[in-house]
Design a protein around this motif. Structure first.
Motif: not given
Length: 114
Positions: A23-24, A26-31
């Motif tokens: 989750i972390f 994916l959030m970092m990569t998408i951001g």
């Protein structure tokens, strides 16, 4: 504590930590993908590091939900390759900590075979 209970604790620890890491990351990569950064100025080693760090960790941990040993090996192997390509990151405990669920999956896989 019995071996079966210890294995169950290791497995659920790996699953919970792995889900949090996925989750972390994916959030970092998408951001990072949706920011206005200049992608054309990235070096080859940085591009490979970007594939290794979020890519192999996410892929390995997703695979580990089904195939524990394989997913753990991909996660830890990707982290080792990252440290070989970018030795400056090897001193960062926070980046290395993302491999902990992969190590737990490997430990579970090896111990459950005995």
């Amino acid at each position: 504590m019995s071996k079966k209970r210890t294995l169950k604790i290791i497995l659920w620890s790996a699953r919970i930590l792995g889900a949090l890491v996925i989750i972390f990351l994916l959030m970092m990569t998408i951001g990072e993908l949706f920011t206005d950064s200049n992608i054309t100025a990235i070096s080859t080693s940085d591009a490979i590091a970007l594939l290794l760090f979020p890519g192999t960790i996410i892929l390995g941990l997703l695979l580990a939900f089904k195939w524990k040993g394989l997913g753990g090996l991909i996660t830890v192997g990707g982290m080792i390759c990252l440290h070989i390509i970018r030795p400056d990151l090897a001193s960062s405990v926070l980046i290395s900590a993302f491999a902990i669920p992969g190590l737990l999956y490997i430990i579970y896989s090896v111990w459950s075979k005995n």
